[in-house]
Design an enzyme around this catalytic site. Structure first.
Site, PDB file in Angstrom:
ATOM      1  N   ASN A  70      46.659  -2.772  10.631  1.00 29.74           N
ATOM      2  CA  ASN A  70      47.035  -1.619  11.441  1.00 29.74           C
ATOM      3  C   ASN A  70      46.680  -1.800  12.914  1.00 29.74           C
ATOM      4  O   ASN A  70      45.772  -2.562  13.231  1.00 29.74           O
ATOM      5  CB  ASN A  70      46.327  -0.352  10.918  1.00 29.74           C
ATOM      6  CG  ASN A  70      47.124   0.344   9.845  1.00 29.74           C
ATOM      7  OD1 ASN A  70      48.331   0.402   9.906  1.00 29.74           O
ATOM      8  ND2 ASN A  70      46.437   0.878   8.843  1.00 29.74           N
ATOM      9  N   ARG A 115      35.867   0.456  14.490  1.00 26.08           N
ATOM     10  CA  ARG A 115      36.655   1.634  14.134  1.00 26.08           C
ATOM     11  C   ARG A 115      35.854   2.906  14.379  1.00 26.08           C
ATOM     12  O   ARG A 115      36.410   3.924  14.829  1.00 26.08           O
ATOM     13  CB  ARG A 115      37.090   1.557  12.667  1.00 26.08           C
ATOM     14  CG  ARG A 115      37.812   2.817  12.216  1.00 26.08           C
ATOM     15  CD  ARG A 115      38.295   2.751  10.776  1.00 26.08           C
ATOM     16  NE  ARG A 115      38.791   4.056  10.347  1.00 26.08           N
ATOM     17  CZ  ARG A 115      39.322   4.309   9.154  1.00 26.08           C
ATOM     18  NH1 ARG A 115      39.438   3.339   8.265  1.00 26.08           N
ATOM     19  NH2 ARG A 115      39.733   5.520   8.845  1.00 26.08           N
ATOM     20  N   HIS A 175      54.078   5.159  10.766  1.00 25.00           N
ATOM     21  CA  HIS A 175      53.355   6.433  10.836  1.00 25.00           C
ATOM     22  C   HIS A 175      54.139   7.493  11.601  1.00 25.00           C
ATOM     23  O   HIS A 175      53.583   8.495  12.052  1.00 25.00           O
ATOM     24  CB  HIS A 175      51.962   6.253  11.458  1.00 25.00           C
ATOM     25  CG  HIS A 175      51.018   5.500  10.578  1.00 25.00           C
ATOM     26  ND1 HIS A 175      49.732   5.188  10.943  1.00 25.00           N
ATOM     27  CD2 HIS A 175      51.177   4.978   9.330  1.00 25.00           C
ATOM     28  CE1 HIS A 175      49.145   4.511   9.976  1.00 25.00           C
ATOM     29  NE2 HIS A 175      50.007   4.372   8.981  1.00 25.00           N
ATOM     30  N   CYS A 233      53.391  -0.926   5.381  1.00 23.84           N
ATOM     31  CA  CYS A 233      52.505   0.240   5.395  1.00 23.84           C
ATOM     32  C   CYS A 233      52.530   0.888   4.029  1.00 23.84           C
ATOM     33  O   CYS A 233      53.542   0.824   3.317  1.00 23.84           O
ATOM     34  CB  CYS A 233      52.969   1.220   6.476  1.00 23.84           C
ATOM     35  SG  CYS A 233      51.950   2.707   6.613  1.00 23.84           S
ATOM     36  N   TYR A 292      51.175  11.803   8.309  1.00 20.94           N
ATOM     37  CA  TYR A 292      50.776  11.521   9.689  1.00 20.94           C
ATOM     38  C   TYR A 292      51.435  12.456  10.695  1.00 20.94           C
ATOM     39  O   TYR A 292      50.933  12.617  11.815  1.00 20.94           O
ATOM     40  CB  TYR A 292      51.092  10.063  10.044  1.00 20.94           C
ATOM     41  CG  TYR A 292      50.017   9.103   9.608  1.00 20.94           C
ATOM     42  CD1 TYR A 292      48.943   8.791  10.438  1.00 20.94           C
ATOM     43  CD2 TYR A 292      50.050   8.522   8.348  1.00 20.94           C
ATOM     44  CE1 TYR A 292      47.950   7.925  10.032  1.00 20.94           C
ATOM     45  CE2 TYR A 292      49.062   7.654   7.918  1.00 20.94           C
ATOM     46  CZ  TYR A 292      48.007   7.363   8.766  1.00 20.94           C
ATOM     47  OH  TYR A 292      47.003   6.511   8.359  1.00 20.94           O
TER      48      TYR A 292
END
Length: 431
Positions: free
Chosen positions: A147, A93, A199, A169, A249
């Site tokens: 995700n 990440r 998102h 989510c 988002y």
């Protein structure tokens, strides 16, 4: 037997999952919980798994907690399978965020170039898990909160034989909480209707005491943010004209310049969000090693994905008990939203039954948001195709059509550098 299998059981979120099952035991009498991880995650699995056992022991409930690196052993006759994986761990990440940001573009784990590469690493793994589920627990429900949840659920629906899959989510959960706070009412008194993509979904309607209070909530929508997303307050004039409630988002798209400037500044002066999360996770696992700890520590709520697990427990209970209550999930559109194909995955309000989610009508999306929704869906589909084929040009197409990239020059540079950085986890791709 009610058997829950959690892939990615060594996650720092697992104590929240265990807490959720303990609190719901009277309506969801779980017999076995299997926490599964890979060799790379063995140490974390042992630490968090022993905390899970202490939590169950403290509760006095007859739930057996099993830890294993053998996924196939765990999956036999599972009732529900939850996935909370991070292929490549937090180090991957960090690369997803650092590399795009070094070129002055968004680096984020679920959106843009970073989200695309997280999907590339994850899709082959989730499809292998699906093959095991088909063989060993064909009646199980797969609840995915890995995700990017929308893309992963899209890939499962397109490229596996599993039809009992739901993506989840925590953003809708968080927005529901914020809306209830605006109304100064318990969440149980407030119903929200959402539609769109993971998102990228909008609240289209809010109902309280049988009354439509959408306009009032829109008039109050301003600073709402999340642990992992903050930034400029929404212009209320803009939100009113938009006609639907944007999520945190959406700042990446409607406030792109401000959000990018903030992200680049933080990257240069404080490191990436992923590096901060890694420090927080180290602190959490230090807490988890305390043999006197037998509950979820408060610090876990500082993670950006806090309440994912609670939402998952709620969803599982509603399926098991055929509740028919309203929840926001990632599932097949089934013709409810005219903006998308019948068999495309959307994030939408749905009644949760023993047969799965039944999407409900959330109203026609304003014309001003349709273009963005369709652009993101085309990105999701292109990302799935690239992950399956391993074709470089398909990956380039996916990156180029993402609105957070919008640069051929940098798209190619970022693509090449990220393929090199993640090559251990992307054996399928060749240029």
């Amino acid at each position: 037997m009610l058997k829950i299998v959690t892939i990615g059981g060594g996650s720092s979120y697992t104590p929240e999952l265990i807490e959720g099952f303990i609190r719901r035991y009277q309506e969801l009498p779980v017999d076995e919980i299997w926490l599964v991880d890979c060799e790379e995650g063995k140490e974390k699995l042992d630490i968090v798994g022993n905390l899970a056992k202490r939590m169950v022991e403290k509760s006095g409930l007859p739930i057996a907690v099993n830890l294993t690196l053998d996924r196939r052993e765990a999956l036999k006759n599972a009732t529900f399978v939850t996935t909370q994986m991070r292929v490549g761990l937090l180090d991957a990440r960090i690369k997803d965020e650092r590399i795009p940001l070094s070129y002055g573009l968004f680096g984020q784990e679920t959106n843009g170039a970073g989200g695309m590469f997280k999907a590339f690493r994850t899709i082959p793994v989730i499809l292998d898990i699906c093959k095991d589920i088909e063989e060993l627990s064909p009646d199980a429900w797969l609840i995915n909160f890995t995700n990017p949840a929308g893309i992963i659920t899209e890939a499962v629906n397109r490229y596996s034989n599993i039809n009992k899959v739901i993506g989840l989510c925590n953003v809708p959960f968080d927005m529901h909480t914020a809306i209830a706070k605006i109304l100064d009412r318990p969440k149980s008194d407030v119903r929200i209707f959402m539609g769109g993509l993971n998102h990228m979904s909008y609240v289209t309607k809010v109902v309280c005491d049988g009354k439509d209070v959408t306009e009032y909530v829109i008039s109050k929508w301003g600073t709402h943010s999340m642990n992992n997303i903050s930034g400029t307050e929404w212009s209320n004039a803009f939100v009113r004209e938009l006609g639907v409630l944007p999520s945190p988002y959406h700042r990446y798209y409607y406030m792109a310049k401000e959000s990018l400037e903030e992200a680049v500044d933080k990257f240069k002066n404080h490191g990436t969000r992923a590096e901060n999360v890694k420090r927080l996770e180290t602190e959490l696992f230090e807490l988890y090693t305390d043999i006197d700890l037998a509950e979820k520590p408060k610090q876990l709520e500082q993670r950006g994905g806090a309440y994912y697990s609670d939402a998952a427990c709620n969803l599982i209970s509603s399926i098991y008990n055929d509740k028919g209550d309203l929840q926001i999930v990632n599932t097949l559109n089934r013709g409810v939203m005219a903006e998308f194909e019948y068999d495309e995955v959307v994030e939408i309000s749905a009644m949760i039954t023993s047969n799965g989610p039944v999407p409900v009508a959330v109203g026609k999306m304003p014309k001003c948001v349709k273009g963005l929704l369709n652009q993101i869906k085309s990105f999701e589909v292109a990302t799935c195709e690239a992950a399956i084929t391993g074709e470089y040009n398909k990956a380039l197409l996916a990156m180029m059509i993402n609105p957070l990239v919008s640069s051929q020059k940098y798209a190619i540079k970022i693509l090449d550098e990220m393929f090199e950085a993640h090559k251990k986890y992307l054996p399928r791709f060749t240029k």
